[in-house]
Design an enzyme around this catalytic site. Structure first.
Site, PDB file in Angstrom:
ATOM      1  N   LYS A  56       0.870  -1.370  -0.032  1.00  0.00           N
ATOM      2  CA  LYS A  56       0.036  -0.084  -0.028  1.00  0.00           C
ATOM      3  C   LYS A  56       0.846   1.134   0.036  1.00  0.00           C
ATOM      4  CE  LYS A  56      -3.805   2.065   2.786  1.00  0.00           C
ATOM      5  NZ  LYS A  56      -4.570   1.946   3.975  1.00  0.00           N
ATOM      6  N   SER A 131      -9.542   1.920   3.414  1.00  0.00           N
ATOM      7  CA  SER A 131      -8.656   2.800   2.842  1.00  0.00           C
ATOM      8  C   SER A 131      -7.533   1.923   1.592  1.00  0.00           C
ATOM      9  CB  SER A 131      -7.808   3.649   3.364  1.00  0.00           C
ATOM     10  OG  SER A 131      -6.713   3.006   4.280  1.00  0.00           O
ATOM     11  N   SER A 155      -9.272  -0.596   7.631  1.00  0.00           N
ATOM     12  CA  SER A 155      -8.812  -0.409   6.293  1.00  0.00           C
ATOM     13  C   SER A 155      -8.303  -1.491   5.513  1.00  0.00           C
ATOM     14  CB  SER A 155      -7.841   0.859   6.354  1.00  0.00           C
ATOM     15  OG  SER A 155      -8.521   2.006   5.908  1.00  0.00           O
TER      16      SER A 155
HETATM   17  N1  GLN Z   1     -12.628   3.967   7.009  1.00  0.00           N
HETATM   18  C1  GLN Z   1     -11.772   4.270   8.196  1.00  0.00           C
HETATM   19  C2  GLN Z   1     -11.322   5.743   8.132  1.00  0.00           C
HETATM   20  O1  GLN Z   1     -11.642   6.488   7.060  1.00  0.00           O
HETATM   21  C3  GLN Z   1     -10.518   3.490   8.428  1.00  0.00           C
HETATM   22  C4  GLN Z   1      -9.442   3.947   7.574  1.00  0.00           C
HETATM   23  C5  GLN Z   1      -8.187   3.005   8.143  1.00  0.00           C
HETATM   24  O2  GLN Z   1      -8.396   2.174   8.659  1.00  0.00           O
HETATM   25  N2  GLN Z   1      -7.020   3.427   7.598  1.00  0.00           N
HETATM   26  O3  GLN Z   1     -10.780   6.489   8.882  1.00  0.00           O
END
Ligand code: GLN
Length: 458
Positions: A56, A131, A155
């Protein structure tokens, strides 16, 4: 070498997925040739010998681009390896490329990337989740064997659910965060996407463990997850689920029914599965967003247009104006929203009402969780309340998007490990997962139970 060629071919065949931002073609082939030679010469081979891995775009890989999918990092090149990357390389992995994600890992759909949306390989009109969307799709569509993502509030698990793959978030402090671009430091953890629980176990075994460069990582010895995960396959578990989670009005009815009948199946097999009251559930999303935005506003203050990345071209003006212009032009809308929210909850007048309060809720959640694990081995829940939605469907409603995180943020708030297992298919044809969580540093039980649940689901 043949394996790498095959993945490169597959990556080339589906550019519209936009899962990879860079593909390290020549390098991967060269490394494969070296590894092939090692094998032919009978040299000792690493645990991940020849395993093709994607990273990532928040994980540092020396001399390779790193941007957190943000314009503000522009053409930044990583100057050192993340510890997890060093460990992968030491065990013979081949890094094939850099994967798209939401900007600074903020999002649940991968629509917040400054480098374009990522498409779900099972239905390209749908989001892959976020994400770590690119990392999930890369494993889903066989563009690599394993991806490393990051999980601050889901994420890894949420896109794994949307894409029908395994997504593992280890205990906070199990894997070093050195070289991971920080979003919310007390929540962030590097996680793993794989096709099977066994592959995730092996990868965890390689990347976990003590690190002098991260003072929050645990010095506990790393168990032989791969071997241990295979032991005790008949054990009967005591499993809890939150009553409020399954009764939540936002939960898709078909997902609810599927999980309910799976619970029945588990009971038939001799496991104990009980509902526990978890009246704090409605507070987890607000608590998560208060604390993570606060941490993000501080972590992201370093991107000022001076030290690295993008710098606004302003004629005249003072330093403050340069900061303002660089940050307004360099950060996307969602990141700006979160920096402002985080700055607000930390501001003198509101600190106690929001930040302190949220810290207190986090403490309560931890106490309640400890009490549950005194009685149960694991907690199960849906991973996400619905299946993958259409691109654009929720992008104008941040609150609705935040609610998609209702089941995943809990594990990050209390620091426990969680996994999303791709066990089910919705009547609409899309995959969805079961989330399993165990207590701190009990990845062994998590992996064992995951293998059993995968077998039971059939
Ligand atoms: N969807 C969550 C956020 O937007 C999780 C993001 C993540 O785990 N990096 O914060």
């Amino acid at each position: 070498m043949e394996a790498v060629r095959c993945y490169l071919e597959l990556i080339r065949s589906r550019p519209q997925l936009n899962a990879f931002l860079n593909v390290y073609e020549t390098e991967a082939l060269e490394r494969a040739a070296v590894l092939d030679l090692q094998r032919q010469q009978g040299q000792p081979l690493g645990k991940l010998h020849g395993v093709v891995v994607g990273l990532k775009d928040v994980i540092s890989y020396k001399d390779h681009p790193l941007s957190a999918a943000s314009k503000i990092l522009g053409n930044f090149t990583a100057v050192y390896n993340a510890t997890a990357v060093d460990k992968l390389l030491a065990e013979g992995a081949i890094i094939i490329g850099r994967q798209n994600c939401d900007e600074f890992a903020m999002g649940s759909s991968n629509e917040n990337s400054s480098l374009g949306v990522v498409r779900n390989a099972i239905d390209e009109s749908r989001v892959p989740g976020g994400s770590s969307g690119g990392s999930a799709v890369a494993v889903q569509a066989d563009l690599c064997m394993i991806s490393l993502g990051s999980d601050t509030g889901g994420s890894v698990r949420q896109p794994a659910d949307f894409c029908g793959v395994v997504g593992l978030k280890p205990t906070y402090g199990r894997v070093s965060r050195y070289g991971l671009i920080a979003y919310a430091s007390s929540f962030d953890q590097i996680g793993i996407f794989a096709k099977t629980v066994e592959d995730a176990a092996l990868t965890l075994e390689v990347i976990a463990g003590a690190d002098d460069f991260d003072s929050t990582v645990s010095a506990r010895e790393v168990p032989a997850y791969t071997t241990l995960a295979r032991e005790n396959p008949e054990k009967k578990y005591k499993i809890a689920y939150f009553k409020e989670a399954l009764e939540h009005p936002g939960l898709d009815p078909a997902i609810r029914e599927t999980i309910e009948s799976f619970i029945k199946k588990l009971t038939d097999q001799g496991h104990t599965v009980k509902a526990v009251d978890f009246e704090l559930l409605e507070h987890v999303v607000p608590t998560y967003y208060v604390l993570t935005t606060a941490e993000a506003s501080s972590n992201l203050s370093r991107f000022d247009g001076v030290r690295y990345g993008y710098r606004a071209d302003i004629a005249g003006g003072d330093l403050t104006e340069l900061y303002k212009a660089s940050r307004s032009q360099g950060f996307g809308k969602e990141v700006q929203r979160r920096i402002m929210l985080g700055t607000f909850v930390l501001s003198a007048g509101y600190f106690d009402a929001y930040f302190t309060k949220a810290q207190q809720v986090r403490q309560l959640l931890s106490q309640r969780t400890q009490a549950i694990f005194a009685e149960f081995d694991a907690i199960i829940s849906p991973t996400v309340p619905a299946t993958a939605f259409k691109i654009g469907e929720k992008s104008n409603d941040p609150v609705e998007m935040f609610l998609a995180d209702i089941y995943t943020v809990f594990a990050n708030l209390v620091g426990i490990p969680g996994i999303s297992l791709p066990l089910f298919q919705h009547p609409n044809g899309l995959p969805f997962g079961l989330q399993v969580m165990t207590s701190h540093f009990d990845e062994v039980s998590l992996l064992r139970l995951s293998r059993q649940l995968t077998a039971i689901a059939g």
